[in-house]
Design a protein around this motif. Structure first.
Motif, short mmCIF file in Angstrom:
data_model
loop_
_atom_site.label_atom_id
_atom_site.label_comp_id
_atom_site.label_asym_id
_atom_site.label_seq_id
_atom_site.Cartn_x
_atom_site.Cartn_y
_atom_site.Cartn_z
N GLY A 285 -14.86 -4.30 116.33
CA GLY A 285 -14.18 -5.56 116.60
C GLY A 285 -12.68 -5.46 116.44
N ASP A 286 -12.02 -6.60 116.52
CA ASP A 286 -10.56 -6.65 116.51
C ASP A 286 -9.96 -6.21 115.18
OD1 ASP A 286 -10.58 -7.55 119.09
OD2 ASP A 286 -10.35 -9.67 118.57
N ALA B 89 2.57 7.25 104.51
CA ALA B 89 2.75 5.94 105.14
C ALA B 89 1.86 5.77 106.35
CB ALA B 89 4.21 5.76 105.55
N SER B 90 1.30 6.85 106.86
CA SER B 90 0.50 6.79 108.07
C SER B 90 -0.50 7.95 108.10
CB SER B 90 1.40 6.87 109.31
OG SER B 90 2.03 8.15 109.37
N PHE B 91 -1.46 7.86 109.00
CA PHE B 91 -2.38 8.98 109.17
C PHE B 91 -1.64 10.20 109.65
CE2 PHE B 91 -5.14 11.67 111.72
CZ PHE B 91 -6.15 11.94 110.81
N ALA B 92 -0.71 10.01 110.58
CA ALA B 92 0.04 11.15 111.13
C ALA B 92 0.79 11.88 110.03
CB ALA B 92 1.01 10.66 112.21
N GLU B 93 1.41 11.13 109.11
CA GLU B 93 2.12 11.76 107.99
C GLU B 93 1.13 12.45 107.05
OE1 GLU B 93 4.89 10.49 104.18
OE2 GLU B 93 4.79 9.15 105.92
N PRO C 147 1.85 -1.00 115.65
CA PRO C 147 2.15 -1.67 114.37
C PRO C 147 0.93 -2.29 113.69
CG PRO C 147 3.00 -2.95 116.23
CD PRO C 147 2.55 -1.63 116.78
N ARG C 148 -0.18 -2.42 114.39
CA ARG C 148 -1.39 -2.97 113.77
C ARG C 148 -2.10 -1.94 112.89
NH1 ARG C 148 -5.68 -4.87 117.24
NH2 ARG C 148 -6.26 -6.17 115.46
#
Length: 425
Positions: A135-136, A172-176, A413-414
């Motif tokens: 879902g959303d 801060a992110s998955f990529a990091e 950004p979500r």
């Protein structure tokens, strides 16, 4: 929406063993494809992986019977029919098989069709798979738990415990996070090389050196974390999967690769308590065997407030076994492996039941993996917060990381990275 085509072929997993690939097409032309993985250290209560047993083909590991069931009985029952929602299709598959462990048609056949249908429906709805399933609100990216040193049944070396993992949670992110993990992975490779230790890899892409002890594996990883410029515990923590069921021998635990000594449940629990005091471990998976329910209860009472205790073999992604664990105070988290139970719906139901009881959920690959990236979408759909899919190399492992990088980019950004808060304690 009617199903217009179901087909299957025998393909190969990451060990070069056969497995099932299924394709399913809907009347609007939408198509889904899926390949099932295979485990090496398997729980006794897992759904049955159907193998041919013909010694003249792939050493008996062929899956032509399972492929034939997809092409034959499953296709005959579903093609031309309105399959409805995922739950309806999965229920039809279970009823068609008619056994409690999917042993007649094979969980490898059933799961391939189940996932292929999920992908076809997502394509029909013009949605990414994680959003179709979750879902959303499916916006949480998991912490990757990279298995950087392999032992146990996953490597031909002197290390008893199966998986030593790094957890780059302070990002801060998955990529990091995945960047941090890969930097530690390469720092570990350099460290092993400098010490004259093997940099060959095991089934899941982790290094598989011969070491003096299980503790040496942890010490090497801690040095690699520091060499990569990070602080152990604060930036990059540890997770362990000793796969204790593989060490179970007549009611005791045998260290079958190192010094051959044996101990009881209380001694194993004391070992883990000592390691938690000395090392920055945030997750223990299968610290005791699947048969040791009493030991598990005592261990959970003693350590459950300090670390995430994940039941894999003892639960086998099975809601019935999970409910017993909840009643008996066993573990505080469950490992989710779709091929342990055999359908998308049952996997998601198990996650829902765990969350309702306050248990964590930890999505997992198998040691015999494929290029299929279903679990990457699944972990986002469920919002589980952490995933293990192997080490920092091998295409069948990095395929999942790459899928998660694409999902994070797509969400923009979500996207929210789970971080340390993903771990139960």
């Amino acid at each position: 929406m009617r199903i217009t085509r179901i087909d299957a072929i025998e393909v190969l997993d990451s060990r070069g063993n056969p497995t099932v690939e299924a394709v399913l097409q809907l009347e609007d032309g939408s198509e889904g494809r899926a390949i099932t993985p295979s485990g090496a250290s398997t729980g006794a209560n897992e759904a049955t992986e159907l193998r041919d047993g013909d010694p003249h083909r792939y050493g008996g590991k062929g899956v032509q019977k399972a492929v034939g069931h997809v092409r034959g009985e499953i296709a005959a029952a579903l093609v031309g029919k309105d399959a409805g929602e995922q739950r309806e299709l999965d229920q039809r598959l279970r009823e068609l098989d008619g056994t409690p462990n999917k042993s007649r048609l094979g969980a490898n056949a059933i799961l391939a069709v189940s996932i292929a249908y999920a992908r076809a429906m997502a394509a029909s709805r013009k949605l990414p798979l994680y959003r179709h399933l979750g879902g959303d609100e499916a916006t949480v990216l998991p912490v990757p738990c990279l298995n950087v040193i392999n032992g146990g049944r996953h490597a031909d070396n002197t290390v008893d415990f199966q998986e030593f993992k790094i957890v780059p949670h302070h990002a801060a992110s998955f990529a990091e996070s995945i960047r941090m993990g890969e930097e530690v992975f390469h720092a570990l490779k350099k460290l092993l090389h400098e010490q004259g230790l093997s940099t060959g890899v095991g089934d899941e892409g982790g290094f598989a050196p011969n070491l003096h002890s299980n503790e040496q594996a942890v010490e090497l990883i801690l040095k690699a974390i520091e060499a990569a410029g990070y602080k152990p515990g604060d930036d990059v923590a540890l997770a362990l999967d000793p796969a204790a069921s593989e060490m179970w021998h007549h009611g005791r635990y045998r260290f079958f690769k190192s010094d051959q000594h044996e101990c009881d449940s209380a001694a194993m629990t004391a070992l883990w308590e000592d390691w938690l005091a000395r090392y920055p471990v945030v997750l223990l998976e299968d610290p005791l065997a699947e048969y040791d329910w009493e030991g598990w209860s005592a261990l959970t009472l003693r350590l459950g407030g300090r670390v995430e205790l994940v039941g894999d073999d003892i639960f086998c992604t099975n809601p019935d076994l999970l409910r017993r664990g909840i009643r008996e105070g066993v573990a505080n988290s469950i490992l989710l492996k779709p091929n342990q139970i055999g359908t998308v719906t049952e996997t998601m139901d198990c996650a829902a039941e765990a969350k309702a009881a306050g248990y964590g959920c930890y999505v997992s690959h198998r040691s015999g993996e494929t290029e299929d990236t279903f679990i990457a979408d699944l972990v986002v759909a469920l919002g589980c917060g952490h995933i293990k899919t192997g080490s920092g190399c091998r295409g069948e492992r990095t395929a999942k990381f790459n899928r998660l990088l694409r999902i994070e980019h797509e969400l923009g950004p979500r996207a929210r990275f789970a971080g340390r808060g993903a771990f139960v304690r």
